[in-house]
Design a protein around this motif. Structure first.
Motif: not given
Length: 190
Positions: A100, A181, A103-104, A119, A123, A96-97
């Protein structure tokens, strides 16, 4: 056209690589093993480079705050892993890290540095846990930790340097985020 072709080739290579930096995959004993661990799995490598890129996009205090947060909280996660305290969903947290942070970058998210640090810290615990859980009890713990923190700082620096070189080309930050991502999604499925 050449950029699109290169990104396609890179994403296909990423999809074909296994994530090897997960708990229980190899023994470790000292500085060299600790240093090698973040490079041993694409998920760790991508997340740590992405933290540097994200810091470069946010600029200012984020240039040092995000890497420092990741490295220090990762050490705490490493101690938790070494002590054998269970953290649920470590593999999912690591994957997920990557997703995310990618995606950021892809969305070019601009947030408060305190939010980005929170955040990043969340992570970092998962990544540190994976490093610490793989360290055998008889290992030179301090040397192993110095190794994985050194590699992490090096990877953050690579992300910062990449971000600095690409700063005038914001679209490439976004494309890098998309590739990171997508790699995170592929790694989470493998």
């Amino acid at each position: 056209m050449r950029l699109k072709h290169s990104l396609l080739v890179i994403s296909m290579m990423v999809a074909a690589m296994p994530a090897l930096a997960h708990t229980g995959s190899h023994p470790a004993s000292g500085f060299g093993d600790g240093f090698a661990h973040p490079f041993g799995g694409l998920d760790h490598t991508l997340a740590m480079v992405a933290v540097g890129l994200f810091a470069a996009v946010l600029a200012g205090r984020a240039l040092w705050a995000l890497p420092a947060t990741f490295a220090s909280i990762m050490l705490i996660g490493g101690v938790i892993g070494f002590m054998g305290i269970e953290i649920p969903a470590v593999e999912a947290g690591i994957a997920l890290s990557v997703i995310i942070f990618g995606a950021a970058l892809a969305a070019r998210i601009r947030c408060r540095i305190s939010v980005a640090m929170m955040l990043t810290g969340i992570f970092a615990i998962f990544h540190g846990y994976a490093h610490g859980a793989e360290m055998p009890v008889e290992a030179a713990a301090a040397h192993y930790c110095i190794g994985f923190v050194s590699a992490t700082v090096l990877l953050h620096g690579a992300g910062l340097a990449f971000g600095a070189v690409l700063s005038p080309r914001q679209m490439i930050h976004r494309l890098a985020g998309v590739v990171i991502s997508i790699a995170g999604i592929v790694l989470s499925l493998s």
